[in-house]
Design an enzyme around this catalytic site. Structure first.
Site, PDB file in Angstrom:
ATOM      1  N   THR A 111       0.816  -1.222   0.000  1.00 22.79           N
ATOM      2  CA  THR A 111       0.000   0.000   0.000  1.00 22.79           C
ATOM      3  C   THR A 111       0.850   1.274   0.000  1.00 22.79           C
ATOM      4  O   THR A 111       0.291   2.365  -0.087  1.00 22.79           O
ATOM      5  CB  THR A 111      -0.938   0.016   1.217  1.00 22.79           C
ATOM      6  OG1 THR A 111      -0.185  -0.280   2.406  1.00 22.79           O
ATOM      7  CG2 THR A 111      -2.039  -1.015   1.064  1.00 22.79           C
ATOM      8  N   GLU A 130     -19.353 -21.086 -16.531  1.00 26.93           N
ATOM      9  CA  GLU A 130     -19.168 -19.634 -16.444  1.00 26.93           C
ATOM     10  C   GLU A 130     -20.460 -18.883 -16.742  1.00 26.93           C
ATOM     11  O   GLU A 130     -20.753 -17.871 -16.105  1.00 26.93           O
ATOM     12  CB  GLU A 130     -18.047 -19.191 -17.393  1.00 26.93           C
ATOM     13  CG  GLU A 130     -16.685 -19.788 -17.091  1.00 26.93           C
ATOM     14  CD  GLU A 130     -16.228 -19.510 -15.675  1.00 26.93           C
ATOM     15  OE1 GLU A 130     -16.619 -18.468 -15.093  1.00 26.93           O
ATOM     16  OE2 GLU A 130     -15.473 -20.336 -15.110  1.00 26.93           O
TER      17      GLU A 130
END
Length: 606
Positions: free
Chosen positions: A212, A430
């Protein structure tokens, strides 16, 4: 960037090797020469006369060297003479009372042998060690430095250059930057704070997930303040010898006070700052290092100009004495960026590459939901690499979208060839996910569907993209997400009447989400708002540990099974109601292999 000033260091074995080499040369060259210098050479007549006068003590006949070594009666001097053809030599020596010996040279002078063999090498060794010790202490700058550099801080010193990191180079962490700007203002003008009686925090702790930008924020503070920046990892303090880590802490803070105002940055401070539990056989070296760090932080003079920054992704493991007020006074969270932050981070990293004019960073930021700053930088770099592979001069929108797939699922597997039946199963799987998600009101819209195998092991995936920032999830949204995860298996069951191993990751995620709803989020009527689990290492995966009896744990397991089963049945019901669309979309995906969310919705709404 900042220029790193490194001190040249030679390993400890380098100095030992020099001393050993000198001693070996001395023993093999100097010792024989010294011994040779003690022998007096005389003619054979002198030897005969000393024999007749019985003035010989010991005799050594060296036939191979064609010489005779002998001493006087008191054995204080050694003589050498050449051998001649003398048949009566042996008889003459017996009559003179001489003693025959094997090694006259070593026995000739015990005092000289002792001095040469023992005293002189020790004197040389001590002299060389003293010289090197003084030289190292002089380079280190005083008596605080230990012999051979042990206990000396190995901190990297960064001096700001014209291209130093600034706050403008760090995006997506506005709250953290606002908190750190006060530190910069203090380093620029401490008199303002001293005038009113305010004291700046002695320590600032940066906490957050990996990637981060905690280290980059610390460097940006040094770049904005234009002060020296000492950088060191917590693991570098831990040494094999007890006490060396504490000595490194002392040396680091001594250097910092000499260069004040400055910033001392300790990365991964949890390596030395873990809680002291008092167990027998604990790490004495780590605890001594921690104690020395606590002492040094208390010993800061007021307004000394030394600011200590530290970073960790395990704040819960730090010792309470380290995080109390007066030491690390301020904790700054550096969290994963939100939608706006991701867009700004992408723009910062896009400055380093050539970008096409039609790139929409807001779309890329929405697709990269949950990505850290380091992952976003990787996405931009992967896009640039893709542009080079395709012989383009600039990065396009398509490159950035494809690079997100690379970071999430890996590269396309060129050699993975699915059979016709497997390809159809993956297509139905999917489409099952996408169709269940589209028919539920509280699900994220479908962005892309593909059945191209990836290097991560996935045979296909369905990408959903949130519309905007999403900080809270309702019970209904979580249930719908579980239903979407079970939609792939439900489609397999409906279309083929059997199941495959392709739903293993879906099962894992659905179970984890259902357990969190019951044991952590209080979404079960039976347990109400009672926590059954506690979260450990929230920034490193968020592992959980049970905080209930085994009877309660059994009931939690039953409720988890009921919840997932109920959502599985719900997904199967949605697919049965839309069986025609399921078949049509699966055939289309089977032919195209990759379709967009717009194509999917167009067929679904026809």
């Amino acid at each position: 960037m900042m220029n790193e000033v490194k001190r040249p260091k030679k390993p400890l074995i380098y100095y030992y090797a020099i001393v050993i080499l000198i001693l070996l040369l001395f023993n093999f060259l100097a010792m024989p020469w010294i011994a040779e210098r003690q022998i007096r050479e005389v003619d054979y007549g002198t030897f005969i006369s000393m024999t007749e006068e019985k003035q010989i003590g010991q005799v050594e006949i060296q036939a191979q060297e064609n010489q005779i070594l002998f001493t006087d009666r008191d054995e204080t001097a050694i003589y050498k003479t050449g051998m001649v053809n003398d048949p009566d030599l042996t008889q003459r020596l017996y009559e003179s009372g001489a003693k025959f010996s094997g090694e006259i040279i070593e026995q000739a002078s015990p005092l000289v042998s002792f001095l040469v063999s023992w005293v002189l090498p020790i004197v040389i060794f001590v002299g060389i060690g003293e010289y090197m010790s003084r030289k190292l202490m002089k380079k280190a700058g005083g008596a605080n430095s230990m012999a051979f550099g042990l206990g000396k801080s190995s901190a990297k010193v960064y001096v700001k250059s014209s291209a130093g990191i600034k706050f403008s180079d760090v995006a997506g962490e506005e709250e953290a930057k606002d908190s750190l700007k006060e530190i910069v203002d203090y380093l620029h003008g401490p008199a303002r704070y001293k005038e009113i009686g305010a004291a700046m925090p002695k320590g600032v702790l940066l906490v957050g997930p990996p990637g981060t930008g905690k280290t980059m924020l610390a460097k940006a503070v040094a770049g904005e303040a234009n002060v020296p920046f000492f950088s060191m990892s917590g693991s570098e303090f831990v040494e094999m010898f007890v006490g060396m880590g504490a000595a490194k802490v002392r040396d680091l803070f001594r250097q910092a006070k000499e260069k004040a105002p400055c910033i001392v940055f300790i990365d991964e401070i949890d390596a030395i700052g873990q809680k002291r539990d008092g167990r027998v056989g604990g790490n004495d070296e780590r605890e001594q290092t921690l104690n020395q760090l606590l002492t040094e932080m208390d010993g800061f003079e007021e307004n000394s100009g030394v600011v200590l920054l530290a970073a960790t992704n395990r704040p819960e493991s730090l010792d309470p004495a380290l995080t109390r007020p007066g030491r690390f006074d301020r904790r700054i969270p550096v969290e994963l960026p939100d939608l706006k932050g991701r867009e700004e981070i992408l723009k910062v990293h896009a400055r380093k590459v050539k970008i096409s004019d039609n790139v929409d960073f807001s779309v890329i930021a929405r697709m990269a939901s949950g990505a850290s700053g380091a992952e976003l930088a990787n996405i931009v770099n992967e896009a640039a690499l893709r542009a080079v592979r395709d012989n383009r001069k600039a990065v396009t929108q398509e490159d950035l979208e494809a690079s997100i797939e690379v970071v999430i699922a890996g590269y396309e597997k060129k050699n993975a060839i699915l059979t016709d039946k497997e390809k159809r199963i993956v297509a139905y799987h999917e489409i099952g996910h996408a169709l269940v998600a589209a028919r539920q009101t509280n699900s994220a819209p479908v962005q892309k569907i593909t059945i191209v195998p990836r290097t991560s092991g996935a045979l296909g995936y369905t990408m959903q993209v949130e519309e905007g920032n999403h900080y809270l999830m309702s019970k209904e949204e979580m249930e719908n997400k579980i239903a979407t995860l079970t939609g792939g298996r439900a489609a397999e069951e409906l279309a083929f009447g059997s199941v495959t191993t392709g739903a293993s990751n879906d099962i894992e995620q659905a179970t984890k989400l259902a357990r969190a709803m019951i044991s952590r989020y209080g979404m079960s009527r039976e347990f109400d708002m009672v926590a059954m689990e506690t979260v450990n290492n929230q920034y490193l995966g968020g592992d959980t540990s049970l905080a209930c009896s085994w009877q309660t744990q059994s009931r939690v397991d039953e409720l988890v099974v009921e919840l997932v089963k109920r959502q599985h049945e719900k997904a199967a019901g949605i697919l049965m109601e839309n069986r025609e669309k399921l078949d049509e979309l699966a055939r289309y995906l089977y032919e195209k292999e990759t379709i967009t969310g717009e194509e999917f919705m167009k067929i679904l709404q026809e």
